[in-house]
Write a protein that holds these residues in place. Structure first.
Motif, PDB file in Angstrom:
ATOM      1  N   VAL A  56       1.101  -1.261   0.268  1.00 32.23           N
ATOM      2  CA  VAL A  56      -0.377  -0.237  -0.150  1.00 32.23           C
ATOM      3  C   VAL A  56       0.892   1.359   0.159  1.00 32.23           C
ATOM      4  CG1 VAL A  56      -0.272   0.632   2.289  1.00 32.23           C
ATOM      5  CG2 VAL A  56      -2.255   1.039   1.094  1.00 32.23           C
TER       6      VAL A  56
ATOM      7  N   VAL B 171      -0.318  -3.785  10.025  1.00 34.93           N
ATOM      8  CA  VAL B 171      -0.701  -3.973   8.783  1.00 34.93           C
ATOM      9  C   VAL B 171      -0.599  -5.755   8.169  1.00 34.93           C
ATOM     10  CG1 VAL B 171      -0.375  -3.845   6.473  1.00 34.93           C
ATOM     11  CG2 VAL B 171      -0.285  -1.890   7.988  1.00 34.93           C
TER      12      VAL B 171
ATOM     13  N   GLY C  82      -0.837 -15.911  -3.340  1.00 29.35           N
ATOM     14  CA  GLY C  82       0.332 -15.099  -2.820  1.00 29.35           C
ATOM     15  C   GLY C  82       0.058 -15.736  -1.225  1.00 29.35           C
TER      16      GLY C  82
ATOM     17  N   GLY D   1       4.138 -13.905   0.742  1.00 29.32           N
ATOM     18  CA  GLY D   1       4.522 -12.579   1.458  1.00 29.32           C
ATOM     19  C   GLY D   1       3.216 -12.534   2.585  1.00 29.32           C
ATOM     20  N   GLY D   2       4.321 -11.597   2.362  1.00 30.52           N
ATOM     21  CA  GLY D   2       3.682  -9.912   4.229  1.00 30.52           C
ATOM     22  C   GLY D   2       2.547 -11.332   4.515  1.00 30.52           C
ATOM     23  N   VAL D   3       1.426 -10.648   4.713  1.00 31.40           N
ATOM     24  CA  VAL D   3       0.064 -10.992   4.831  1.00 31.40           C
ATOM     25  C   VAL D   3       0.659 -12.830   4.402  1.00 31.40           C
ATOM     26  CG1 VAL D   3      -2.338 -11.098   4.595  1.00 31.40           C
ATOM     27  CG2 VAL D   3      -0.814  -8.680   3.309  1.00 31.40           C
TER      28      VAL D   3
ATOM     29  N   ALA E 200       2.188 -19.782  -4.953  1.00 34.96           N
ATOM     30  CA  ALA E 200       3.932 -19.087  -5.090  1.00 34.96           C
ATOM     31  C   ALA E 200       4.559 -19.480  -5.658  1.00 34.96           C
ATOM     32  CB  ALA E 200       4.171 -19.635  -3.473  1.00 34.96           C
TER      33      ALA E 200
ATOM     34  N   LYS F 121      10.010 -20.671  -3.806  1.00 32.66           N
ATOM     35  CA  LYS F 121       9.420 -20.385  -2.307  1.00 32.66           C
ATOM     36  C   LYS F 121       8.929 -21.681  -2.060  1.00 32.66           C
ATOM     37  CE  LYS F 121       8.168 -15.289  -2.328  1.00 32.66           C
ATOM     38  NZ  LYS F 121       7.646 -14.036  -2.399  1.00 32.66           N
TER      39      LYS F 121
ATOM     40  N   LEU G  43      -4.557 -12.845  -1.384  1.00 30.87           N
ATOM     41  CA  LEU G  43      -3.621 -11.491  -1.884  1.00 30.87           C
ATOM     42  C   LEU G  43      -3.057 -11.122  -3.051  1.00 30.87           C
ATOM     43  CD1 LEU G  43      -2.846 -13.496   1.322  1.00 30.87           C
ATOM     44  CD2 LEU G  43      -3.856 -11.391   0.800  1.00 30.87           C
TER      45      LEU G  43
ATOM     46  N   VAL H 290      -5.608 -14.066 -10.727  1.00 24.93           N
ATOM     47  CA  VAL H 290      -5.647 -15.050 -10.602  1.00 24.93           C
ATOM     48  C   VAL H 290      -6.596 -15.642  -9.712  1.00 24.93           C
ATOM     49  CG1 VAL H 290      -3.948 -15.822  -8.219  1.00 24.93           C
ATOM     50  CG2 VAL H 290      -2.811 -15.342 -10.605  1.00 24.93           C
TER      51      VAL H 290
ATOM     52  N   ALA I  84      -7.451  -9.381  -0.314  1.00 27.31           N
ATOM     53  CA  ALA I  84      -7.267  -8.222   0.678  1.00 27.31           C
ATOM     54  C   ALA I  84      -6.281  -7.322  -0.940  1.00 27.31           C
ATOM     55  CB  ALA I  84      -5.767  -8.649   1.972  1.00 27.31           C
ATOM     56  N   ALA I  85      -6.156  -8.632  -1.959  1.00 22.60           N
ATOM     57  CA  ALA I  85      -5.362  -7.382  -2.925  1.00 22.60           C
ATOM     58  C   ALA I  85      -6.164  -6.968  -4.024  1.00 22.60           C
ATOM     59  CB  ALA I  85      -4.983  -8.835  -3.422  1.00 22.60           C
TER      60      ALA I  85
ATOM     61  N   ARG J 211     -11.073  -4.968   7.868  1.00 26.89           N
ATOM     62  CA  ARG J 211     -10.266  -4.788   8.960  1.00 26.89           C
ATOM     63  C   ARG J 211     -11.178  -4.221   9.679  1.00 26.89           C
ATOM     64  NH1 ARG J 211      -5.737  -3.651   7.469  1.00 26.89           N
ATOM     65  NH2 ARG J 211      -5.912  -4.443   9.814  1.00 26.89           N
TER      66      ARG J 211
ATOM     67  N   HIS K 268       7.575  -9.012  -4.845  1.00 28.64           N
ATOM     68  CA  HIS K 268       7.686 -11.254  -4.936  1.00 28.64           C
ATOM     69  C   HIS K 268       8.617 -10.903  -3.668  1.00 28.64           C
ATOM     70  CE1 HIS K 268       6.420 -12.470  -8.539  1.00 28.64           C
ATOM     71  NE2 HIS K 268       6.459 -11.080  -8.599  1.00 28.64           N
ATOM     72  N   ALA K 269       8.474 -10.202  -2.375  1.00 24.25           N
ATOM     73  CA  ALA K 269       9.430 -10.171  -1.621  1.00 24.25           C
ATOM     74  C   ALA K 269       8.532 -11.396  -0.603  1.00 24.25           C
ATOM     75  CB  ALA K 269       8.421  -9.078  -0.435  1.00 24.25           C
TER      76      ALA K 269
ATOM     77  N   GLY L 136       8.273 -12.905   3.029  1.00 21.60           N
ATOM     78  CA  GLY L 136       7.627 -12.240   4.542  1.00 21.60           C
ATOM     79  C   GLY L 136       7.690 -10.719   4.081  1.00 21.60           C
TER      80      GLY L 136
HETATM   81  N1  LIG Z   1      -6.908  -4.181   1.987  1.00 18.72           N
HETATM   82  C1  LIG Z   1      -5.663  -3.794   3.855  1.00 18.72           C
HETATM   83  O1  LIG Z   1      -5.946  -3.781   4.764  1.00 18.72           O
HETATM   84  C2  LIG Z   1      -4.897  -5.031   3.111  1.00 18.72           C
HETATM   85  C3  LIG Z   1      -3.683  -5.160   4.252  1.00 18.72           C
HETATM   86  C4  LIG Z   1      -2.577  -5.631   3.298  1.00 18.72           C
HETATM   87  C5  LIG Z   1      -2.753  -6.149   2.103  1.00 18.72           C
HETATM   88  N2  LIG Z   1      -3.247  -5.481   1.735  1.00 18.72           N
HETATM   89  C6  LIG Z   1      -3.159  -5.984   0.013  1.00 18.72           C
HETATM   90  O2  LIG Z   1      -3.071  -7.506   0.595  1.00 18.72           O
HETATM   91  C7  LIG Z   1      -2.288  -7.364  -0.870  1.00 18.72           C
HETATM   92  C8  LIG Z   1      -0.449  -8.479  -0.928  1.00 18.72           C
HETATM   93  O3  LIG Z   1      -0.053  -8.199   0.504  1.00 18.72           O
HETATM   94  P1  LIG Z   1       1.015  -8.637   0.767  1.00 18.72           P
HETATM   95  O4  LIG Z   1       2.287  -7.430   1.708  1.00 18.72           O
HETATM   96  O5  LIG Z   1       1.242  -9.790   1.059  1.00 18.72           O
HETATM   97  O6  LIG Z   1       1.547  -8.348  -0.333  1.00 18.72           O
HETATM   98  P2  LIG Z   1       3.032  -9.172  -1.309  1.00 18.72           P
HETATM   99  O7  LIG Z   1       4.403  -9.285  -0.072  1.00 18.72           O
HETATM  100  O8  LIG Z   1       4.337  -8.158  -2.267  1.00 18.72           O
HETATM  101  O9  LIG Z   1       3.254 -10.785  -1.247  1.00 18.72           O
HETATM  102  C9  LIG Z   1       2.049 -10.610  -1.827  1.00 18.72           C
HETATM  103  C10 LIG Z   1       2.538 -12.628  -2.872  1.00 18.72           C
HETATM  104  O10 LIG Z   1       2.104 -12.419  -4.508  1.00 18.72           O
HETATM  105  C11 LIG Z   1       2.250 -13.119  -4.751  1.00 18.72           C
HETATM  106  N3  LIG Z   1       2.280 -12.782  -6.674  1.00 18.72           N
HETATM  107  C12 LIG Z   1       1.975 -11.100  -6.633  1.00 18.72           C
HETATM  108  N4  LIG Z   1       2.398 -11.294  -8.423  1.00 18.72           N
HETATM  109  C13 LIG Z   1       1.624 -12.432  -8.590  1.00 18.72           C
HETATM  110  C14 LIG Z   1       1.512 -13.179  -9.708  1.00 18.72           C
HETATM  111  N5  LIG Z   1       1.414 -12.215 -11.164  1.00 18.72           N
HETATM  112  N6  LIG Z   1       1.199 -13.937  -9.493  1.00 18.72           N
HETATM  113  C15 LIG Z   1       0.760 -15.164  -8.990  1.00 18.72           C
HETATM  114  N7  LIG Z   1       1.425 -13.955  -7.661  1.00 18.72           N
HETATM  115  C16 LIG Z   1       2.158 -13.108  -7.580  1.00 18.72           C
HETATM  116  C17 LIG Z   1       4.437 -12.801  -4.986  1.00 18.72           C
HETATM  117  O11 LIG Z   1       4.600 -13.781  -4.197  1.00 18.72           O
HETATM  118  P3  LIG Z   1       5.523 -15.154  -5.157  1.00 18.72           P
HETATM  119  O12 LIG Z   1       6.974 -14.032  -5.330  1.00 18.72           O
HETATM  120  O13 LIG Z   1       5.541 -16.837  -5.087  1.00 18.72           O
HETATM  121  O14 LIG Z   1       5.683 -14.977  -7.013  1.00 18.72           O
HETATM  122  C18 LIG Z   1       4.288 -12.575  -3.389  1.00 18.72           C
HETATM  123  O15 LIG Z   1       4.733 -12.793  -2.434  1.00 18.72           O
HETATM  124  C19 LIG Z   1      -1.481  -6.243  -1.527  1.00 18.72           C
HETATM  125  O16 LIG Z   1      -1.809  -6.376  -3.036  1.00 18.72           O
HETATM  126  C20 LIG Z   1      -1.938  -5.175  -0.214  1.00 18.72           C
HETATM  127  O17 LIG Z   1      -1.739  -4.196  -0.721  1.00 18.72           O
HETATM  128  C21 LIG Z   1      -4.162  -4.823   1.686  1.00 18.72           C
END
Ligand SMILES: NC(=O)c1ccc[n+]([C@@H]2O[C@H](COP(=O)([O-])OP(=O)(O)OC[C@H]3O[C@@H](n4cnc5c(N)ncnc54)[C@H](OP(=O)(O)O)[C@@H]3O)[C@@H](O)[C@H]2O)c1
Length: 308
Positions: free
Chosen positions: A43, A126, A150, A153-155, A174, A178, A216, A221, A238-239, A254, A297-298, A300
């Motif tokens: 975000v 978050v 996903g 990643g962080g969530v 993933a 990973k 996520l 997807v 969440a995504a 939330r 692609h972070a 954790g």
């Molecule tokens: N509404 C809310 O309050 C809230 C709160 C937190 C997060 N979010 C949203 O939730 C989402 C996830 O957050 P996060 O912090 O977990 O993000 P993140 O750490 O970037 O993790 C997202 C995961 O998605 C995978 N990914 C990315 N692009 C992809 C694709 N094209 N196809 C398949 N997998 C893909 C990646 O895995 P690989 O490396 O394995 O590909 C990555 O580990 C984000 O959009 C964020 O903005 C919303």
């Protein structure tokens, strides 16, 4: 003067800059916190690009990055109860968190348990809280199977572990690299690349079915895996809220409360939830921290440590 990392206008990374700003004055109900760690989230760059949370007012510029911090209280605004100068706290700041000082609304801030590091605590407001909120929303009975897209990643890392603690079976998509990481979270790994994703999830899931999806990733997807759940109250994201709503699912609701922060901290203390901070950066390298997350692609959580 204290430094903070901000975007000066909406756009790409070229809009980012360090700014010097006075120590913020805590208003009514606010804590002034010396930031020790700030979590980095997608975000952060989305807001820089111009995304606005529904109903949120326009952000004054320059806007300091960051939505989750941990640190030490250095001053109290009027009408604050339950906190004192010197307390270690964590929560969702107003006015940014990639900074030496930040403001936390006391009503939604939590005391940091001593056994929890500042870096780990900064991943909870978050990422872990979103995972916790989503799982409570799904309210699945023990033994149910949950698909998390996903998951690496962080969530996702938080969601997989909390789901396991709630007695759920977890299947997670993933990238291939990973696989070991995802399996160590207690989830069955399905590679995200390769087509026919829903079929491959069915093949991996115990009994060939999943009871719910926690998305996520969003977009295609999410559209592909939606068919796995007939009951669309069990499809959350969440995504990509607009896409989920079109498919009959819903965004994660939330809670944003101190109670949820206390609950996720307890899960960390019990050993059920490991925050998995896989990269830390000093504040001077905030740009690199943000790029690591913006690349998509972070592994954790990525955290900025302040004052190191
Ligand atoms: N509404 C809310 O309050 C809230 C709160 C937190 C997060 N979010 C949203 O939730 C989402 C996830 O957050 P996060 O912090 O977990 O993000 P993140 O750490 O970037 O993790 C997202 C995961 O998605 C995978 N990914 C990315 N692009 C992809 C694709 N094209 N196809 C398949 N997998 C893909 C990646 O895995 P690989 O490396 O394995 O590909 C990555 O580990 C984000 O959009 C964020 O903005 C919303």
């Amino acid at each position: 003067m204290p430094k903070a990392y901000a975007y000066t206008h909406n756009g790409g990374p070229e809009t980012e800059a360090f700014i010097e700003r006075d120590r913020p004055e805590p208003g009514p109900g606010q804590l002034l916190v010396a930031v020790r760690a700030a979590g980095v989230n997608p975000v952060d760059w989305k807001l820089r690009n111009g995304f606005r949370r529904p109903g949120a007012p326009e952000t004054p510029l320059p806007a300091v990055f960051g939505s989750e911090i941990a640190g030490e209280v250095v001053a109290l605004g009027p009408d604050v109860t339950g906190f004192a100068v010197g307390d270690a706290v964590f929560g969702n700041p107003v006015g940014g968190g990639y900074a030496e000082y930040a403001l936390l609304p006391a009503s939604i801030a939590a005391h940091k348990p001593e056994a929890l590091s500042f870096a780990d605590a900064a991943t909870l407001p978050v990422a872990a809280a979103t995972a916790y909120d989503g799982l409570r929303q799904l309210a699945l009975p023990t033994g149910s199977t949950l698909l998390i897209t996903g998951v690496g990643g962080g969530v996702g890392v938080a969601a997989a572990q909390i789901a396991r603690a709630f007695g759920l079976r977890v299947v997670g998509t993933a990238s291939e690299g990973k696989k070991d990481f995802v399996e160590a979270l207690g989830a069955l790994h399905v590679p995200s690349a390769g087509g026919a994703l829903a079929d491959r999830v069915r093949a991996a899931a115990p009994g060939g079915t999943v009871d719910a999806v926690f998305d996520l990733v969003g977009g295609e997807v999410l559209a592909e895996v939606a068919e796995l759940v007939e009951d669309r109250t069990k499809l959350i994201t969440a995504a990509d809220p607009p896409a989920a709503l079109k498919l009959g699912g819903s965004p994660v609701q939330r809670a944003r409360t101190a109670e949820v922060l206390d609950e996720v901290a307890k899960l960390v203390l019990s050993g059920a939830l490991r925050p998995h901070v896989t990269a830390t950066f000093p504040l001077q390298r905030a740009a690199d921290a943000l790029r690591t997350v913006e690349d998509g692609h972070a592994r954790g959580k990525v955290v900025i440590e302040v004052g190191r």
